[in-house]
Scaffold this motif. Structure first.
Motif, short mmCIF file in Angstrom:
data_model
loop_
_atom_site.label_atom_id
_atom_site.label_comp_id
_atom_site.label_asym_id
_atom_site.label_seq_id
_atom_site.Cartn_x
_atom_site.Cartn_y
_atom_site.Cartn_z
N ALA A 19 0.84 -1.20 0.00
CA ALA A 19 0.00 0.00 0.00
C ALA A 19 0.87 1.25 0.00
O ALA A 19 2.03 1.22 0.43
CB ALA A 19 -0.91 0.00 1.22
N PRO A 20 0.35 2.39 -0.48
CA PRO A 20 1.11 3.64 -0.45
C PRO A 20 1.54 3.98 0.98
O PRO A 20 0.81 3.72 1.93
CB PRO A 20 0.11 4.67 -0.98
CG PRO A 20 -0.86 3.87 -1.79
CD PRO A 20 -0.98 2.56 -1.10
N GLU A 21 2.72 4.56 1.11
CA GLU A 21 3.25 4.89 2.42
C GLU A 21 2.90 6.32 2.84
O GLU A 21 3.35 6.79 3.89
CB GLU A 21 4.77 4.70 2.43
CG GLU A 21 5.19 3.25 2.18
CD GLU A 21 6.69 3.07 2.25
OE1 GLU A 21 7.40 4.08 2.46
OE2 GLU A 21 7.14 1.91 2.10
N GLU A 22 2.09 6.99 2.05
CA GLU A 22 1.67 8.35 2.37
C GLU A 22 0.46 8.33 3.29
O GLU A 22 -0.49 7.56 3.09
CB GLU A 22 1.33 9.10 1.08
CG GLU A 22 0.90 10.54 1.30
CD GLU A 22 0.65 11.25 -0.02
OE1 GLU A 22 -0.18 12.17 -0.05
OE2 GLU A 22 1.28 10.84 -1.02
N SER A 64 -6.29 -4.17 -1.43
CA SER A 64 -5.27 -3.27 -1.94
C SER A 64 -5.69 -1.82 -1.79
O SER A 64 -6.85 -1.52 -1.52
CB SER A 64 -4.97 -3.57 -3.42
OG SER A 64 -6.13 -3.35 -4.21
N GLN A 83 -4.52 2.20 -3.63
CA GLN A 83 -3.67 2.90 -4.59
C GLN A 83 -4.07 4.36 -4.67
O GLN A 83 -5.25 4.71 -4.53
CB GLN A 83 -3.75 2.25 -5.97
CG GLN A 83 -5.15 2.27 -6.59
CD GLN A 83 -5.22 1.47 -7.87
OE1 GLN A 83 -4.73 0.35 -7.95
NE2 GLN A 83 -5.84 2.05 -8.89
N LEU A 84 -3.07 5.22 -4.88
CA LEU A 84 -3.32 6.66 -5.00
C LEU A 84 -3.84 6.98 -6.39
O LEU A 84 -3.39 6.41 -7.39
CB LEU A 84 -2.03 7.43 -4.73
CG LEU A 84 -1.39 7.26 -3.35
CD1 LEU A 84 -0.12 8.09 -3.26
CD2 LEU A 84 -2.36 7.65 -2.25
N ILE A 88 -7.57 8.41 -2.85
CA ILE A 88 -7.04 7.07 -2.66
C ILE A 88 -8.18 6.08 -2.81
O ILE A 88 -9.31 6.34 -2.37
CB ILE A 88 -6.34 6.90 -1.29
CG1 ILE A 88 -5.70 5.50 -1.20
CG2 ILE A 88 -7.31 7.16 -0.14
CD1 ILE A 88 -4.73 5.36 -0.04
N ARG A 135 -7.91 12.08 0.22
CA ARG A 135 -6.95 11.83 1.29
C ARG A 135 -6.46 13.10 1.95
O ARG A 135 -5.86 13.06 3.02
CB ARG A 135 -5.76 11.05 0.75
CG ARG A 135 -5.07 11.63 -0.47
CD ARG A 135 -4.10 10.60 -1.07
NE ARG A 135 -3.62 10.99 -2.37
CZ ARG A 135 -2.48 11.67 -2.59
NH1 ARG A 135 -1.71 12.01 -1.57
NH2 ARG A 135 -2.09 11.96 -3.80
#
Length: 383
Positions: free
Chosen positions: A272-275, A308, A310-311, A316, A383
């Motif tokens: 997953a995105p780390e943001e 899952s 994703q950005l 998101i 987000r």
């Protein structure tokens, strides 16, 4: 009763179910005058308890009672000529080629079916219908009991449709059945482990861990049902904080692992995105968990469920995929309250809750894609 004219689809518009043909504005005016001048029609509109519509042969509204005008949006001043779904704000109208009654979903609408059957047989038809309505940025489920009765006025064949709103009763019954079902299952598990502890057949540490898991689930169930009741009344406010997308997926994966059917399926969490995102993590987890539980129940032993995130620009997307395809005849009813493919009374609120929490509270967009490659439920949030 309002007589302003409005535009609607052409009489020759295509249809996926009921006919799209409509009366001309002049025909409607003459029919409405005949209707309003008839003593029986006047009695029906003023004496009956409920919401009353008088429809012409093309299912268009000629007259309503005052109660109807108090519960629908008439801000544009147009009532005459609309069809019932257009007046109430049914979400299926937007995708209908010829307006209310002409969508694929209309083949399952109790109101449309009752109206068509009353026209065909010339006899009163009683039915129930569940509508999903658009109220500004919110969606709302309403359930009606209705009777469609033929009404002859001179040379005209009209229909008198009387509706009673059962939404509050249906909502309460569905939530109560679901609540008792879920809580009873958890209590059965707690009782079983407590009996095992009393018998001395297992170590107290193992049992304590099991009981801690079950009481945690029970606490989440209680909060979830309370939150759903609040959300239905527009009283639930999100508690926004920063969270990593992976935290949501891990939380859902952990809760899903306790589902009985999940033990025979493979659950895969993709990177997953780390943001960080800013949302209500508890409500978002409930939405994604409902998607995951739905995926597990729609899959077979040995199949893989994928979680899952994703950005997508400023947004998101959280997704849950399973290999199965949703049959075409139930796709339009997936998010309706109380609709279930499992046939159990009180079930079917899982997909409805996705929309309720995901769109009405989190202000996101919830949907699904399905085909031979499988089904993906998703929620897209800022987000």
């Amino acid at each position: 009763m309002v007589f302003e004219e409005q535009s609607w689809p052409e009489a020759s518009a295509p249809t996926h179910f009921a006919t799209a043909e409509r009366s001309s504005p002049e025909e409607l005016r003459l029919e409405a005058e005949a209707c309003l001048g008839h003593p029986v029609a006047g009695f029906l509109m003023h004496a009956l308890d409920g919401l009353v519509l008088i429809l012409d042969a093309h299912r268009q509204i000629l007259a309503t009672n005052d109660k109807m005008l108090q519960v629908v949006d008439t801000a544009d001043g147009c009532v005459m000529g609309r069809r019932p779904g257009e007046l109430f704000g049914c979400i299926q109208v937007a995708g209908s080629p010829g307006g209310c009654g002409t969508n694929h979903a209309c083949a399952h609408c109790g109101a449309v079916l009752a109206i068509l059957e009353a026209q065909r047989t010339g006899k009163p038809i009683q039915s129930e219908c569940l509508l999903t309505l658009r109220r500004g940025e919110r969606t709302e489920s309403v359930e009606f009991e209705l009777v469609a009765s033929p009404l002859a006025v001179g040379p005209h064949q009209f229909l008198a449709v009387v509706l009673h709103d059962l939404s509050a009763v249906k909502r309460r019954d569905a939530l109560e059945r679901l609540f008792y079902h879920d809580v009873a299952n958890l209590m059965q598990g707690i009782r079983g482990w407590a009996d095992l502890l009393a018998s001395g057949a297992s170590t107290s540490r193992d049992i304590a861990q099991k009981l801690a898991h079950l009481t945690d689930l029970l606490d989440r169930e209680l909060k979830s049902h309370h939150a759903m009741a609040q959300a239905e009344h527009g009283e639930l406010k999100p508690r926004v904080r920063a969270v990593l997308p992976l935290e949501i997926l891990v939380d859902v994966g952990d809760l899903l692992s306790r589902h009985a059917l999940a033990r025979d399926r493979d659950v895969e969490l993709l990177p997953a995105p780390e943001e960080q995102i800013h949302t209500d993590p508890e409500l978002l987890s409930r939405v994604v968990l409902n998607m995951a539980v739905n995926a597990v129940e729609a899959s077979f032993m040995g199949e893989t469920i994928t979680l899952s995130a994703q950005l997508e620009g400023p947004d998101i997307r959280f997704q849950v995929h399973n290999p199965g395809e949703i049959p075409a005849d139930i796709r339009t009813r997936i998010f309706q309250r109380s609709f279930s493919t499992k046939g159990a009374a009180g079930r079917g609120l899982g997909t409805y809750a996705m929309k309720l929490f995901g769109e009405n509270v989190l202000r996101g967009k919830v949907g699904f894609d399905t085909g031979p490659e499988g089904t993906t439920f998703w929620i897209l949030i800022t987000r």
